[in-house]
Structure formats: C-alpha cells, structure tokens
Design a protein around this motif. Sequence first.
Motif, PDB file in Angstrom:
ATOM      1  N   PHE A 169       5.081   6.688   6.262  1.00  0.00           N
ATOM      2  CA  PHE A 169       4.409   7.794   6.948  1.00  0.00           C
ATOM      3  C   PHE A 169       5.388   8.911   7.303  1.00  0.00           C
ATOM      4  O   PHE A 169       6.544   8.655   7.658  1.00  0.00           O
ATOM      5  N   ILE A 170       4.914  10.147   7.255  1.00  0.00           N
ATOM      6  CA  ILE A 170       5.765  11.290   7.621  1.00  0.00           C
ATOM      7  C   ILE A 170       5.856  11.365   9.150  1.00  0.00           C
ATOM      8  O   ILE A 170       4.828  11.373   9.833  1.00  0.00           O
ATOM      9  N   ASN A 216       0.393  13.035   0.891  1.00  0.00           N
ATOM     10  CA  ASN A 216       1.637  12.299   0.687  1.00  0.00           C
ATOM     11  C   ASN A 216       1.173  11.003   0.013  1.00  0.00           C
ATOM     12  O   ASN A 216       0.688  10.092   0.673  1.00  0.00           O
ATOM     13  N   ASP A 241     -10.793   2.133  -1.586  1.00  0.00           N
ATOM     14  CA  ASP A 241      -9.739   2.364  -2.568  1.00  0.00           C
ATOM     15  C   ASP A 241     -10.102   3.637  -3.340  1.00  0.00           C
ATOM     16  O   ASP A 241     -11.160   3.694  -3.978  1.00  0.00           O
ATOM     17  N   PHE A 242      -9.253   4.635  -3.276  1.00  0.00           N
ATOM     18  CA  PHE A 242      -9.549   5.902  -3.964  1.00  0.00           C
ATOM     19  C   PHE A 242      -9.803   5.666  -5.449  1.00  0.00           C
ATOM     20  O   PHE A 242     -10.665   6.309  -6.055  1.00  0.00           O
ATOM     21  N   TYR A 300       3.019   3.915  -5.457  1.00  0.00           N
ATOM     22  CA  TYR A 300       2.785   2.897  -6.495  1.00  0.00           C
ATOM     23  C   TYR A 300       1.605   3.244  -7.413  1.00  0.00           C
ATOM     24  O   TYR A 300       1.441   2.636  -8.461  1.00  0.00           O
ATOM     25  N   GLU A 340      -8.897   6.136   2.582  1.00  0.00           N
ATOM     26  CA  GLU A 340      -7.823   5.264   3.085  1.00  0.00           C
ATOM     27  C   GLU A 340      -8.193   3.816   2.787  1.00  0.00           C
ATOM     28  O   GLU A 340      -9.257   3.349   3.185  1.00  0.00           O
ATOM     29  N   PHE A 385       0.817  -1.217   0.000  1.00  0.00           N
ATOM     30  CA  PHE A 385       0.000   0.000   0.000  1.00  0.00           C
ATOM     31  C   PHE A 385       0.855   1.275   0.000  1.00  0.00           C
ATOM     32  O   PHE A 385       0.349   2.367   0.213  1.00  0.00           O
ATOM     33  N   GLY A 386       2.140   1.115  -0.228  1.00  0.00           N
ATOM     34  CA  GLY A 386       3.027   2.285  -0.287  1.00  0.00           C
ATOM     35  C   GLY A 386       3.061   3.058   1.015  1.00  0.00           C
ATOM     36  O   GLY A 386       3.052   4.292   1.016  1.00  0.00           O
ATOM     37  N   GLN A 387       3.086   2.334   2.132  1.00  0.00           N
ATOM     38  CA  GLN A 387       2.975   3.011   3.429  1.00  0.00           C
ATOM     39  C   GLN A 387       4.321   3.499   3.966  1.00  0.00           C
ATOM     40  O   GLN A 387       5.077   2.744   4.578  1.00  0.00           O
ATOM     41  N   GLY A 429      -5.008   8.730   1.225  1.00  0.00           N
ATOM     42  CA  GLY A 429      -4.093   8.000   2.100  1.00  0.00           C
ATOM     43  C   GLY A 429      -3.672   8.776   3.323  1.00  0.00           C
ATOM     44  O   GLY A 429      -2.527   9.219   3.430  1.00  0.00           O
ATOM     45  N   PRO A 430      -4.557   8.978   4.307  1.00  0.00           N
ATOM     46  CA  PRO A 430      -4.172   9.711   5.523  1.00  0.00           C
ATOM     47  C   PRO A 430      -3.168   8.964   6.400  1.00  0.00           C
ATOM     48  O   PRO A 430      -2.519   9.579   7.245  1.00  0.00           O
ATOM     49  N   GLY A 431      -3.049   7.645   6.216  1.00  0.00           N
ATOM     50  CA  GLY A 431      -2.086   6.869   7.016  1.00  0.00           C
ATOM     51  C   GLY A 431      -2.444   6.943   8.484  1.00  0.00           C
ATOM     52  O   GLY A 431      -3.550   6.585   8.887  1.00  0.00           O
TER      53      GLY A 431
HETATM   54  N1  SAM Z   1      -0.534  10.637   4.722  1.00  0.00           N
HETATM   55  C1  SAM Z   1       0.235   9.729   5.524  1.00  0.00           C
HETATM   56  C2  SAM Z   1       1.528  10.371   5.905  1.00  0.00           C
HETATM   57  O1  SAM Z   1       1.979  11.218   5.146  1.00  0.00           O
HETATM   58  O2  SAM Z   1       2.099  10.021   6.921  1.00  0.00           O
HETATM   59  C3  SAM Z   1       0.463   8.373   4.830  1.00  0.00           C
HETATM   60  C4  SAM Z   1       1.066   8.429   3.444  1.00  0.00           C
HETATM   61  S1  SAM Z   1       1.515   6.862   2.805  1.00  0.00           S
HETATM   62  C5  SAM Z   1       2.768   7.347   1.672  1.00  0.00           C
HETATM   63  C6  SAM Z   1       0.209   6.446   1.677  1.00  0.00           C
HETATM   64  C7  SAM Z   1      -1.117   6.098   2.294  1.00  0.00           C
HETATM   65  O3  SAM Z   1      -2.035   5.783   1.236  1.00  0.00           O
HETATM   66  C8  SAM Z   1      -1.133   4.863   3.199  1.00  0.00           C
HETATM   67  O4  SAM Z   1      -1.847   5.145   4.361  1.00  0.00           O
HETATM   68  C9  SAM Z   1      -1.853   3.775   2.386  1.00  0.00           C
HETATM   69  O5  SAM Z   1      -2.507   2.828   3.176  1.00  0.00           O
HETATM   70  C10 SAM Z   1      -2.806   4.632   1.567  1.00  0.00           C
HETATM   71  N2  SAM Z   1      -3.259   4.013   0.297  1.00  0.00           N
HETATM   72  C11 SAM Z   1      -2.572   3.162  -0.504  1.00  0.00           C
HETATM   73  N3  SAM Z   1      -3.296   2.835  -1.586  1.00  0.00           N
HETATM   74  C12 SAM Z   1      -4.484   3.499  -1.472  1.00  0.00           C
HETATM   75  C13 SAM Z   1      -5.650   3.574  -2.286  1.00  0.00           C
HETATM   76  N4  SAM Z   1      -5.747   2.884  -3.433  1.00  0.00           N
HETATM   77  N5  SAM Z   1      -6.698   4.326  -1.862  1.00  0.00           N
HETATM   78  C14 SAM Z   1      -6.609   5.013  -0.679  1.00  0.00           C
HETATM   79  N6  SAM Z   1      -5.514   4.995   0.108  1.00  0.00           N
HETATM   80  C15 SAM Z   1      -4.464   4.270  -0.276  1.00  0.00           C
END
Ligand code: SAM
Length: 280
Positions: A27-28, A122, A99-100, A126, A74, A23-25, A53-55
């Motif tokens: 986090f900042i 952020n 899923d967005f 992927y 998210e 999921f490209g996680q 993706g608020p994470g």
């Molecule tokens: N915003 C947070 C931060 O900056 O700490 C997290 C950013 S992290 C790079 C990406 C976030 O997008 C993760 O929480 C992940 O689970 C979410 N994500 C991944 N694929 C997604 C999708 N298809 N739809 C919604 N959220 C998604």
Amino acid sequence: MEYSPKKISAILEKYGFNFKKKFGQNFIVDENIIDAIISKAMITSNTLVLEIGPGAGALTYKLSEWAKNVLCFEIDRKLKPVLEELLNGKKNVEIIYEDFLTSNVNEKISSYSYDSLYVVANLPYYITTPIIMKLIEEKILVDKIVIMVQKEVGDRFKATPGTKDYSSLSVFLNYYFDVKKLMDVSKNVFLPKPNVDSIIIEMKKKEQRKQLIDERYFFKLIRDSFKQKRKTIKNNLKEYPLDVLEQVLKKYGFDLSVRAEQLSLEIFIDMANTIKEKEV
Ligand code: SAM
C-alpha cells in the motif's frame, strides 16, 4: 474522518489486517506519491475512474475528490471495514468486492454516465499484464490509464522494436495506446516495502488507429510471431501463408529470416491485413 496516509497503519491494525503477499498488497503510505498520481492523471469532474485494488483507500479517497465517480474492484473482503471507515461519506465511490479478472466490468460500468473513463491504480503486480489484456480483450473502452507498475513490466509496455524488452504485449499496447513513463517511484513509499522498483506509466488511447480487417487474427499473428523469441518469422509462422508474408516483409527491407523483435506495429498490421485481403 480526516484522511491521511500516515493513519493507514493504525487503522489496519485496529481491524487486525494482515498484508497478503498473494494479492500483491503493497500500500502507498506517502501522500506526495498519491498527489503526483492525481495531478498526472488530470481527472475532470465528468470522469469515471476505475480503480483496481483500492487496498486501504489511500488513492481512492483523493480520486473521489476529482472524479465524478470512482468504481473500485477489491478482491480482499478483509479490507471492507477499513475502506468503510476511511471512505465514510464518500458517496461517489462504489467498491465491488470481486476479482477484477473474472468480474463483468462492462456491465458494472454501463450503469454510470460519464464523459471519459480512466483507469487510475497502484496495480497488484502479480497480475499487471492480465489486467491490461482484459481491458483490451473485453473492449473496456478506457480513454486513459495511469498506473503504478513494477519497473521491468513498465519497460516492456513501452519497449520499441529491436530492444530486449520488446514483446507481443508492446505491440498490442502500441496499437491501442500512446505509452509513456511518467516517473520512477522509490520502494520506501510502500507498506510493506516491495523487493522490486516501481514506475508510474500513462497510456492514452490513440485517436487515429490503422484499421484492422480481423482484430482476432492480428492478435494471434503477433502472439505466434513471438512464440519462440529466438526463432525467425519463418519458423514461428509455419502455419501462415509464408509467400504472402515474404512479399510484405520485402517492402520493409526484411525477409523471412527476421525475428519478431525487429518488426514494428505497422509491419504487423500490414502482415495481418494483407493475408486477410488475399483470403477473399
Ligand atoms: N491502491 C492501494 C494503494 O495504492 O495503497 C493498494 C494497492 S496494492 C499494490 C494492490 C491491491 O489490489 C490490493 O488491495 C489487493 O488486495 C488488490 N487485488 C489483488 N488482486 C486483485 C484482483 N484480482 N482483483 C481486485 N483486486 C485485487
């Protein structure tokens, strides 16, 4: 509770959260970066912010202090207890656990009233390009986008003709937005630390755009022009009226042996519109 990015690890641990690469996680965990994104975004009190993706909610928390509303998507439901604890009491934040890419975003937005719509996020790296293409193709009418992306992808977004990063995406984006890099971001601000470098880019909606006779056709023409990057326009656009294209290209000092990577947005608009004009 009082929010601090430094508390993220502890809270994630408390809920037994494991980061998912798929999921490209990343986090900042550096408050300075969050503050930089917030100040660059220049959110007004009548802005609806869309966060993909608020994470763990690091950015969300501060967005909610500036925006009228923050609407988040998210994909990972495991983050629900974490976000509920961190954003407890933030009444202007809505989180949709979907899923967005497959969500009906316009429908969700339509229940809000606002003056401007910003995307501030952020992004999960992927799917950076599919997210941007969804905004364009589904006509999710954003005024501004401020996003953290992988450096290489950001370079493609803002590439100009004749450079190695110039692609069909650069042309699409240049049609809708003024794209600029805001800052480089160190790998050290993320948990876990990613392998790639990041940048924050801004895309502002263009107020003045040249009219397209057929937007879908314009998109298709550009995609086909870049289909095989090393091939000429003549070879990539065999199915198109080459005599018309030749006339258009001539105006700009090119012929059919030119490659798409040399052609500016204006030339692509002229190519698509001239073909459509001649059809009627
Ligand atoms: N915003 C947070 C931060 O900056 O700490 C997290 C950013 S992290 C790079 C990406 C976030 O997008 C993760 O929480 C992940 O689970 C979410 N994500 C991944 N694929 C997604 C999708 N298809 N739809 C919604 N959220 C998604």
